[in-house]
Design an enzyme around this catalytic site. Sequence first.
Site, PDB file in Angstrom:
ATOM      1  N   ASN A 293       0.830  -1.216   0.078  1.00 49.80           N
ATOM      2  CA  ASN A 293       0.207   0.029   0.060  1.00 49.80           C
ATOM      3  C   ASN A 293       0.796   1.378  -0.044  1.00 49.80           C
ATOM      4  O   ASN A 293       0.541   2.228  -0.668  1.00 49.80           O
ATOM      5  CB  ASN A 293      -0.921  -0.179   1.100  1.00 49.80           C
TER       6      ASN A 293
ATOM      7  N   GLU B 203       3.426  -5.287  12.347  1.00 52.28           N
ATOM      8  CA  GLU B 203       2.276  -4.214  12.227  1.00 52.28           C
ATOM      9  C   GLU B 203       1.382  -4.821  11.206  1.00 52.28           C
ATOM     10  O   GLU B 203       1.686  -5.193  10.021  1.00 52.28           O
ATOM     11  CB  GLU B 203       2.971  -3.128  11.318  1.00 52.28           C
TER      12      GLU B 203
ATOM     13  N   CYS C 138      -3.329   1.551   6.148  1.00 51.81           N
ATOM     14  CA  CYS C 138      -3.806   1.116   7.404  1.00 51.81           C
ATOM     15  C   CYS C 138      -4.513   1.878   8.378  1.00 51.81           C
ATOM     16  O   CYS C 138      -5.162   1.496   9.273  1.00 51.81           O
ATOM     17  CB  CYS C 138      -2.440   0.275   7.875  1.00 51.81           C
TER      18      CYS C 138
ATOM     19  N   GLU D 257       7.244   0.519  16.179  1.00 57.85           N
ATOM     20  CA  GLU D 257       8.345   1.143  15.211  1.00 57.85           C
ATOM     21  C   GLU D 257       8.430   2.425  15.710  1.00 57.85           C
ATOM     22  O   GLU D 257       7.487   2.864  16.554  1.00 57.85           O
ATOM     23  CB  GLU D 257       7.641   0.672  13.884  1.00 57.85           C
TER      24      GLU D 257
HETATM   25  P1  NAD Z   1      -0.077  -9.324   3.041  1.00 64.77           P
HETATM   26  O1  NAD Z   1      -0.163  -9.695   4.482  1.00 64.77           O
HETATM   27  O2  NAD Z   1      -0.673 -10.067   2.240  1.00 64.77           O
HETATM   28  O3  NAD Z   1       1.537  -9.237   2.461  1.00 64.77           O
HETATM   29  C1  NAD Z   1       2.610  -8.235   3.189  1.00 64.77           C
HETATM   30  C2  NAD Z   1       3.723  -9.083   2.800  1.00 64.77           C
HETATM   31  O4  NAD Z   1       3.883 -10.277   3.402  1.00 64.77           O
HETATM   32  C3  NAD Z   1       3.851  -9.186   1.358  1.00 64.77           C
HETATM   33  O5  NAD Z   1       5.306  -8.837   1.059  1.00 64.77           O
HETATM   34  C4  NAD Z   1       3.810 -10.550   1.095  1.00 64.77           C
HETATM   35  O6  NAD Z   1       4.227 -11.265  -0.041  1.00 64.77           O
HETATM   36  C5  NAD Z   1       4.216 -11.437   2.424  1.00 64.77           C
HETATM   37  N1  NAD Z   1       3.744 -12.821   2.678  1.00 64.77           N
HETATM   38  C6  NAD Z   1       2.653 -13.148   2.350  1.00 64.77           C
HETATM   39  N2  NAD Z   1       2.501 -14.380   2.843  1.00 64.77           N
HETATM   40  C7  NAD Z   1       3.635 -14.601   3.577  1.00 64.77           C
HETATM   41  C8  NAD Z   1       3.981 -15.815   4.556  1.00 64.77           C
HETATM   42  N3  NAD Z   1       3.351 -16.810   4.687  1.00 64.77           N
HETATM   43  N4  NAD Z   1       5.250 -15.660   5.065  1.00 64.77           N
HETATM   44  C9  NAD Z   1       5.779 -14.424   5.132  1.00 64.77           C
HETATM   45  N5  NAD Z   1       5.578 -13.414   4.109  1.00 64.77           N
HETATM   46  C10 NAD Z   1       4.465 -13.579   3.647  1.00 64.77           C
HETATM   47  O7  NAD Z   1      -0.676  -7.705   3.221  1.00 64.77           O
HETATM   48  P2  NAD Z   1      -0.731  -6.844   1.808  1.00 64.77           P
HETATM   49  O8  NAD Z   1      -1.872  -7.280   1.154  1.00 64.77           O
HETATM   50  O9  NAD Z   1       0.340  -6.812   1.079  1.00 64.77           O
HETATM   51  O10 NAD Z   1      -0.938  -5.453   2.619  1.00 64.77           O
HETATM   52  C11 NAD Z   1      -2.450  -5.021   3.094  1.00 64.77           C
HETATM   53  C12 NAD Z   1      -2.249  -5.364   4.766  1.00 64.77           C
HETATM   54  O11 NAD Z   1      -1.235  -4.543   5.384  1.00 64.77           O
HETATM   55  C13 NAD Z   1      -3.527  -4.628   5.312  1.00 64.77           C
HETATM   56  O12 NAD Z   1      -4.089  -5.581   6.108  1.00 64.77           O
HETATM   57  C14 NAD Z   1      -3.176  -3.512   6.010  1.00 64.77           C
HETATM   58  O13 NAD Z   1      -3.785  -3.099   6.867  1.00 64.77           O
HETATM   59  C15 NAD Z   1      -1.759  -4.002   6.440  1.00 64.77           C
HETATM   60  N6  NAD Z   1      -0.821  -2.903   6.569  1.00 64.77           N
HETATM   61  C16 NAD Z   1      -0.671  -2.526   8.030  1.00 64.77           C
HETATM   62  C17 NAD Z   1       0.021  -1.513   8.521  1.00 64.77           C
HETATM   63  C18 NAD Z   1       0.612  -1.013   9.921  1.00 64.77           C
HETATM   64  O14 NAD Z   1       1.555  -0.367   9.981  1.00 64.77           O
HETATM   65  N7  NAD Z   1       0.028  -1.802  10.614  1.00 64.77           N
HETATM   66  C19 NAD Z   1       0.569  -0.530   7.258  1.00 64.77           C
HETATM   67  C20 NAD Z   1       0.280  -1.180   5.904  1.00 64.77           C
HETATM   68  C21 NAD Z   1      -0.566  -2.057   5.587  1.00 64.77           C
END
Ligand code: NAD
Length: 478
Positions: free
Chosen positions: A149, A247, A281, A459
């Site tokens: 994002n 996060e 997020c 963080e």
């Molecule tokens: P996602 O969890 O699908 O993927 C995040 C990352 O994890 C990607 O690089 C992905 O390839 C990797 N990944 C996927 N499966 C994995 C596994 N089994 N083991 C290790 N890594 C793996 O999230 P997304 O769809 O890329 O992003 C959207 C989400 O991120 C939303 O839920 C949003 O709220 C969250 N987000 C949170 C914050 C925060 O600061 N809390 C900030 C931005 C986004």
Amino acid sequence: MKQIHNYINGALTPPLSGNYMDGYDPASGEVYSQVPDSDASDVEAAVEAAEAAFAEWAATSIDERSRIMMRIADLIEENLDDLAKAESLDNGKPIWLAKRVDIPRASSNMRFFAQAITQFSTQAHEMTNAINYTLRQPLGVVGTISPWNLPLYLFTWKIAPAIAAGNCVVAKPSEVTPMSAFLLSEICMAAGLPKGVLNIVHGDGLKVGAELTKHPKVKAISFTGSTRVGAEIAKVAAPVFKKVSLEMGGKNPNIIFADCDYNKMLKTTMRSSFANQGQICLCGSRIYVEETIYEKFKADFVERTKALKVGHPADETSRMGAIVSKPHYEKILSCIEFAKEEGGKILTGGEAIFPKGYEKGYYIAPTIIEGLPNNCRTNQEEIFGPVVTIMPFKTEEEALELANGTNYGLSSTVWTENLSRANRFAKNLHAGIVWVNTWLLRDLRTPFGGVKSSGVGREGGFEALRFFTEPKNVCIQF
Ligand code: NAD
């Protein structure tokens, strides 16, 4: 077709398997890049490179580490236009937004931690016949995993404290938006970052992220992404006592009292609802409005939302661009359908948009839904798109109960001119971050993160430097 490479041991390298995945431009729905489909062998090569670089990097003076990071920050700024265009092409966000927010923040992250490490210090504890002092030492090889994002913004938010503290990093950007991380590898080479200090492995979550998480030489994982994947990472890390910072998702409340500065609130609520197509997020997706101003707010909010221009990200007049990917676009549309089945009334939006010339892109109209109870799925589960619900409340107690009534607890926003009420909410909201009369105002020194299913650890500032170092107490008796 643009080809992306891994960055391992200071060099741009193809994936060892030779396999690539398609990278999409969400604004047109066309394939425009080839992304390494890396696997365990690439992760292994990256970990080896990081391990080999560690002793020297940890022994490099703070001034020198800081100087190189400042140079990276300078180069990010010098390449602002190209980076912003790349980010927008990959992610679908308006170019003006990437120029104003994403890329400047990436250079700020580098600059901030380049400075923070020069101020980081430890404590001494004096006894009558002894002195204790604490060392904070880098962990070694650490892994970072980030989402799509805010691609470069969140990628650098993890890498910067890790390398500032003397660690070597294997970083995995989202496979959905890898382009700006690829450009960062070229910047790191130009800035003179020693080989192996930062390694970037592109690819799928299961093939790269999961391999990185379980690798025995990776001492810590700093993850930002969904709660589902965060839970997977925690499961793998726990039995081997790997340090994790998680996060995760949010379902943030935006609580609006009648005594607020109405115009400021309305303007900010437009942003907190729909900025980056609602894919931040920290976006406020549950909007609670005091009953006495509910109808007025509803009319004004709907009117302004209807006027928001959704269009191609390169068009300066577009306020919103495209949704990041086809699967996410379909997920958001299905959430809207489900909200209707739950009895929600769509006040505006609720459908896909097809801008002329980009009919195959992934565009969704900003959507406002009313009439749903707090405990329905639409109000409990993260949608992560341009979709908000609005609900009236009568009393402060009711507003607090509604706001706290989910499993998430990342951020919350309260709008009121009543200082005592603002403080009561700040104290009682279940959230890692509370904004009063503002939204997304960030000081990089402050702790950032969530409670409940939104996060583990914090963080930002010295919290991040503490995460990426291990304390060791030394006790010397006189
Ligand atoms: P996602 O969890 O699908 O993927 C995040 C990352 O994890 C990607 O690089 C992905 O390839 C990797 N990944 C996927 N499966 C994995 C596994 N089994 N083991 C290790 N890594 C793996 O999230 P997304 O769809 O890329 O992003 C959207 C989400 O991120 C939303 O839920 C949003 O709220 C969250 N987000 C949170 C914050 C925060 O600061 N809390 C900030 C931005 C986004």
